[in-house]
Scaffold this motif. Structure first.
Motif, PDB file in Angstrom:
ATOM      1  N   TRP A  32     -11.582 -31.750  52.143  1.00  0.00           N
ATOM      2  CA  TRP A  32     -12.056 -32.997  52.746  1.00  0.00           C
ATOM      3  C   TRP A  32     -13.187 -33.619  51.936  1.00  0.00           C
ATOM      4  O   TRP A  32     -13.344 -34.851  51.932  1.00  0.00           O
ATOM      5  CB  TRP A  32     -12.482 -32.760  54.189  1.00  0.00           C
ATOM      6  N   ASP A  51      -5.533 -38.520  49.456  1.00  0.00           N
ATOM      7  CA  ASP A  51      -4.979 -37.658  50.497  1.00  0.00           C
ATOM      8  C   ASP A  51      -5.024 -36.226  49.999  1.00  0.00           C
ATOM      9  O   ASP A  51      -5.653 -35.936  48.972  1.00  0.00           O
ATOM     10  CB  ASP A  51      -3.550 -38.083  50.869  1.00  0.00           C
ATOM     11  N   ASP A 131       4.290 -37.913  48.475  1.00  0.00           N
ATOM     12  CA  ASP A 131       4.019 -38.038  49.901  1.00  0.00           C
ATOM     13  C   ASP A 131       5.345 -38.281  50.601  1.00  0.00           C
ATOM     14  O   ASP A 131       5.987 -39.303  50.403  1.00  0.00           O
ATOM     15  CB  ASP A 131       3.061 -39.213  50.140  1.00  0.00           C
ATOM     16  N   ARG A 201     -12.934 -37.920  61.329  1.00  0.00           N
ATOM     17  CA  ARG A 201     -11.640 -37.238  61.199  1.00  0.00           C
ATOM     18  C   ARG A 201     -10.711 -37.648  62.339  1.00  0.00           C
ATOM     19  O   ARG A 201      -9.519 -37.891  62.129  1.00  0.00           O
ATOM     20  CB  ARG A 201     -11.818 -35.724  61.188  1.00  0.00           C
ATOM     21  N   VAL A 204      -9.306 -41.069  61.692  1.00  0.00           N
ATOM     22  CA  VAL A 204      -8.306 -41.036  60.621  1.00  0.00           C
ATOM     23  C   VAL A 204      -6.958 -40.569  61.178  1.00  0.00           C
ATOM     24  O   VAL A 204      -5.903 -41.144  60.863  1.00  0.00           O
ATOM     25  CB  VAL A 204      -8.773 -40.124  59.474  1.00  0.00           C
ATOM     26  N   VAL A 208      -3.414 -42.897  61.186  1.00  0.00           N
ATOM     27  CA  VAL A 208      -2.095 -42.491  60.692  1.00  0.00           C
ATOM     28  C   VAL A 208      -1.073 -42.544  61.826  1.00  0.00           C
ATOM     29  O   VAL A 208       0.067 -43.012  61.652  1.00  0.00           O
ATOM     30  CB  VAL A 208      -2.163 -41.072  60.092  1.00  0.00           C
ATOM     31  N   LEU A 227      -1.783 -40.633  54.727  1.00  0.00           N
ATOM     32  CA  LEU A 227      -3.220 -40.887  54.694  1.00  0.00           C
ATOM     33  C   LEU A 227      -3.593 -41.860  53.582  1.00  0.00           C
ATOM     34  O   LEU A 227      -4.355 -42.815  53.800  1.00  0.00           O
ATOM     35  CB  LEU A 227      -3.961 -39.553  54.509  1.00  0.00           C
ATOM     36  N   ASP A 228      -3.052 -41.643  52.386  1.00  0.00           N
ATOM     37  CA  ASP A 228      -3.403 -42.504  51.259  1.00  0.00           C
ATOM     38  C   ASP A 228      -3.013 -43.961  51.516  1.00  0.00           C
ATOM     39  O   ASP A 228      -3.818 -44.876  51.354  1.00  0.00           O
ATOM     40  CB  ASP A 228      -2.712 -41.988  49.990  1.00  0.00           C
ATOM     41  N   SER A 230      -2.448 -45.343  54.366  1.00  0.00           N
ATOM     42  CA  SER A 230      -3.230 -45.862  55.492  1.00  0.00           C
ATOM     43  C   SER A 230      -4.568 -46.389  55.001  1.00  0.00           C
ATOM     44  O   SER A 230      -5.029 -47.458  55.428  1.00  0.00           O
ATOM     45  CB  SER A 230      -3.441 -44.765  56.543  1.00  0.00           C
TER      46      SER A 230
END
Length: 267
Positions: A32, A51, A131, A201, A204, A208, A227-228, A230
């Motif tokens: 993280w 990500d 991904d 977190r 996030v 997503v 994640l990327d 987003s």
């Protein structure tokens, strides 16, 4: 009590499993931390991949990066082992439905970290990966009842993320720590760090999940972002780069919280 249960309890309470769990928490912090740094770069207009795979690639490219990835795999496996043992024989100070809920939660987390260990090991061997959020969503939506399944999974992410954020704001994390062993300054700092980190977190996760809900509702698999994507979609919104910058700082705080947990969590 059966010999198997006794052995499981002994393993759960052992210093070895405790040490591996702490390594897993530190491993989570490392990943993280890198994701947070990459998200910061995205907020400033860079096109880096922010990500898990982007973080693993950034780690691997550094000196001794391959060795660190091996450590991460061991850490994730150790954390998964602790959680699965906790699901089997842990939470002995609880009873009834509350114990059942906590054991189920531990089991789910253990399985998640088993998957994380496996994906990290696969990355280490293969050197990277794509991904798969969009093709997986497309496959699900193409099955009977897939739209409902995708919608429910996305909604679950949203609700879980918001629940994480609410728990963070209520500061329910302190009972997990051996606060008596912490310096006073760290106790004060940890409240702010954990609140910011756990809230970020959670948001996030909700972000997503919201993209997945939209993809299911509109029956458009390409709207489901990992994640990327987003993060990059967020930068296209009004004040998006600022929001992403704040989120990235929060993820860095979550990384620091992970390191605090690794040292002071009551395991």
């Amino acid at each position: 009590m059966s010999d198997t249960k006794q052995a499981a309890r002994k393993a759960h309470d052992s210093d070895v499993v405790s040490g591996l769990a702490r390594l897993g928490l530190a491993s989570r912090g490392i990943v993280w931390l890198v994701v947070g740094v990459l998200a910061l770069q995205v907020s400033f207009g860079d096109s880096v991949r922010a990500d898990k795979n982007g973080a693993l690639a950034a780690i691997k490219d550094k000196p001794l990066g391959g060795a660190l990835l091996v450590v991460l795999v061991v850490g994730f496996l150790g954390y998964a082992t602790w959680r699965l043992l906790e699901a089997a024989v842990g939470h002995r100070d609880e009873d009834g439905a509350k114990r059942g809920y906590k054991r189920l939660s531990s089991g789910v987390r253990g399985l998640v970290y088993l998957g994380l260990a496996a994906s990290t090991a696969k990355f280490l061997v293969s050197g990277g990966g794509k991904d798969n959020t969009e093709p997986l969503t497309a496959r699900v939506l193409g099955t009977t009842g897939g739209q409902t399944v995708a919608f429910c999974v996305g909604a679950g992410f949203v609700l879980a993320g918001l629940a994480m954020a609410v728990r963070a704001l209520r500061q329910k994390f302190e009972d997990k720590l051996k606060t008596e062993q912490m310096p006073r300054w760290l106790q004060r700092a940890t409240k702010a760090i954990a609140t910011a980190g756990l809230t970020s977190r959670g948001l996030v996760f909700a972000l997503v999940g919201a993209f997945l809900v939209r993809a299911a509702a509109l029956f458009e698999p390409d709207k489901a972002n990992g994640l990327d994507e987003s993060f990059k979609s967020l930068t296209d919104q009004p004040y998006g780069p600022v929001l992403l910058f704040v989120t990235a700082v929060g993820l860095l705080a979550f990384a620091v919280w992970s390191f605090v947990e690794a040292r002071y969590r009551d395991i």
